[in-house]
Write an enzyme that holds these catalytic residues in place. Structure first.
Site, PDB file in Angstrom:
ATOM      1  N   SER A  12     -24.853  38.601 -88.968  1.00  0.00           N
ATOM      2  CA  SER A  12     -26.133  38.631 -89.705  1.00  0.00           C
ATOM      3  C   SER A  12     -27.039  37.489 -89.263  1.00  0.00           C
ATOM      4  CB  SER A  12     -25.898  38.587 -91.210  1.00  0.00           C
ATOM      5  OG  SER A  12     -25.523  37.292 -91.645  1.00  0.00           O
ATOM      6  N   ASN A  13     -26.473  36.343 -88.904  1.00  0.00           N
ATOM      7  CA  ASN A  13     -27.301  35.241 -88.379  1.00  0.00           C
ATOM      8  C   ASN A  13     -27.892  35.636 -87.022  1.00  0.00           C
ATOM      9  OD1 ASN A  13     -27.329  32.556 -89.984  1.00  0.00           O
ATOM     10  ND2 ASN A  13     -25.247  33.309 -90.224  1.00  0.00           N
ATOM     11  N   ARG A  62      -5.492  29.596 -74.746  1.00  0.00           N
ATOM     12  CA  ARG A  62      -6.738  29.013 -75.287  1.00  0.00           C
ATOM     13  C   ARG A  62      -7.548  28.305 -74.207  1.00  0.00           C
ATOM     14  NH1 ARG A  62      -7.583  24.104 -79.665  1.00  0.00           N
ATOM     15  NH2 ARG A  62      -9.398  23.275 -78.610  1.00  0.00           N
ATOM     16  N   ILE A  89     -11.879  27.168 -82.679  1.00  0.00           N
ATOM     17  CA  ILE A  89     -12.225  25.760 -82.460  1.00  0.00           C
ATOM     18  C   ILE A  89     -12.525  25.573 -80.975  1.00  0.00           C
ATOM     19  CG2 ILE A  89     -11.319  23.403 -82.500  1.00  0.00           C
ATOM     20  CD1 ILE A  89      -9.688  24.233 -84.972  1.00  0.00           C
ATOM     21  N   ASN A 104     -24.130  24.702 -84.327  1.00  0.00           N
ATOM     22  CA  ASN A 104     -23.295  25.523 -85.192  1.00  0.00           C
ATOM     23  C   ASN A 104     -23.918  25.562 -86.572  1.00  0.00           C
ATOM     24  OD1 ASN A 104     -20.923  27.023 -86.008  1.00  0.00           O
ATOM     25  ND2 ASN A 104     -20.222  25.165 -87.065  1.00  0.00           N
ATOM     26  N   HIS A 106     -22.800  26.089 -90.486  1.00  0.00           N
ATOM     27  CA  HIS A 106     -21.566  26.019 -91.289  1.00  0.00           C
ATOM     28  C   HIS A 106     -21.929  26.173 -92.753  1.00  0.00           C
ATOM     29  CE1 HIS A 106     -17.532  24.784 -92.434  1.00  0.00           C
ATOM     30  NE2 HIS A 106     -18.070  23.948 -93.297  1.00  0.00           N
ATOM     31  N   SER A 133     -25.281  24.041 -93.490  1.00  0.00           N
ATOM     32  CA  SER A 133     -25.693  22.957 -92.596  1.00  0.00           C
ATOM     33  C   SER A 133     -25.762  23.481 -91.165  1.00  0.00           C
ATOM     34  CB  SER A 133     -24.674  21.810 -92.628  1.00  0.00           C
ATOM     35  OG  SER A 133     -24.452  21.349 -93.957  1.00  0.00           O
ATOM     36  N   THR A 138     -19.487  18.785 -81.917  1.00  0.00           N
ATOM     37  CA  THR A 138     -18.731  17.772 -81.175  1.00  0.00           C
ATOM     38  C   THR A 138     -17.270  18.221 -81.183  1.00  0.00           C
ATOM     39  OG1 THR A 138     -18.221  16.511 -83.165  1.00  0.00           O
ATOM     40  CG2 THR A 138     -20.280  15.946 -82.005  1.00  0.00           C
ATOM     41  N   ASP A 142     -16.554  20.799 -87.198  1.00  0.00           N
ATOM     42  CA  ASP A 142     -17.606  20.702 -88.227  1.00  0.00           C
ATOM     43  C   ASP A 142     -17.990  19.248 -88.513  1.00  0.00           C
ATOM     44  OD1 ASP A 142     -15.922  23.362 -89.960  1.00  0.00           O
ATOM     45  OD2 ASP A 142     -17.503  23.479 -88.435  1.00  0.00           O
ATOM     46  N   GLU A 171     -29.031  30.588 -95.180  1.00  0.00           N
ATOM     47  CA  GLU A 171     -28.609  30.258 -93.806  1.00  0.00           C
ATOM     48  C   GLU A 171     -29.616  30.771 -92.790  1.00  0.00           C
ATOM     49  OE1 GLU A 171     -24.647  31.103 -92.492  1.00  0.00           O
ATOM     50  OE2 GLU A 171     -23.859  30.860 -94.507  1.00  0.00           O
TER      51      GLU A 171
END
Ligand code: GRF
Length: 201
Positions: A12-13, A62, A89, A104, A106, A133, A138, A142, A171
């Site tokens: 949705s973002n 990963r 992550i 990001n 959050h 936020s 980094t 978060d 958001e």
């Protein structure tokens, strides 16, 4: 500005970004949507040519996945890399490659409630307000410098779903507000600090 999007779910973002671009209220283009979930609904919101999806398993783990993802993102030459509901992550090597242009969103008022289940945790804590936020990414989950936040009240009778819906509604405009700054070249990260128009935030 060229935006590379990382998403694992509904999108949705991402849709809010696409709608703003179409409406002419965000001077940007989505140059790729990257996911760790081939079935992510977010992928379906852009043409096939813009989709990249792999499972970490299919990449052999990963680190190999992160490397393949980074190569695929570099290939589209993004100005900004935007994580919207990306549920993995990002390793330090990946973060390093895109440092200063990796964002990001959050669903909490950071530094509160890093990680998952933020709405449930805010309810259990009895918080009077909650929110979202947008921050630079980094290596600390978060934990990057916060650029902007949006607040909503917690209402009696709220459960995680009703609170999440109220947060999601703020958001989208919050993210667009930050992306407009980024697209205009007004947003920067230096030494772990956020600068807008060269002024520390
Ligand atoms: C949003 O609440 C975002 O803050 C969190 O995951 C959700 C993504 O929603 N990281 P969507 O996929 O953009 O609809």
């Amino acid at each position: 500005a060229r935006l590379a999007i990382l998403a694992s779910g509904r999108g949705s973002n991402l849709q809010a970004i696409l709608d703003a671009i179409a409406a002419g209220t965000l001077d940007a283009s989505v140059v790729g949507v990257f996911s760790d979930k081939p079935e992510a609904q977010a992928l379906q919101r852009v043409p096939e040519a813009l989709r990249w999806a792999r499972t970490p398993k299919s990449c052999g783990g990963r680190d190999a996945f992160d490397a393949a993802l980074a190569e695929a993102i570099e290939a589209v030459r993004p100005d900004w890399v935007v994580c919207v509901g990306y549920m993995r992550i990002l390793g330090a090597a990946f973060v390093q490659r895109f440092a200063g242009r990796l964002l990001n969103i959050h669903p909490s008022l950071l530094p509160k409630y890093k990680g998952l289940h933020t709405h449930q945790r805010a309810l259990e804590a009895g918080d009077a307000e909650h929110g979202a936020s947008v921050h630079f990414v980094t290596a600390e989950l978060d934990g990057g410098p916060v650029i902007a936040q949006a607040r909503v009240p917690v209402r009696p009778g709220d459960d995680a779903e009703t609170l999440a819906a109220r947060v999601l509604a703020v958001e989208h405009p919050l993210l667009l507000q930050v992306l407009r700054l980024a697209a205009a070249g007004r947003l920067a990260e230096r030494d772990g600090r956020v600068f807008v128009d060269a002024q520390p935030v």
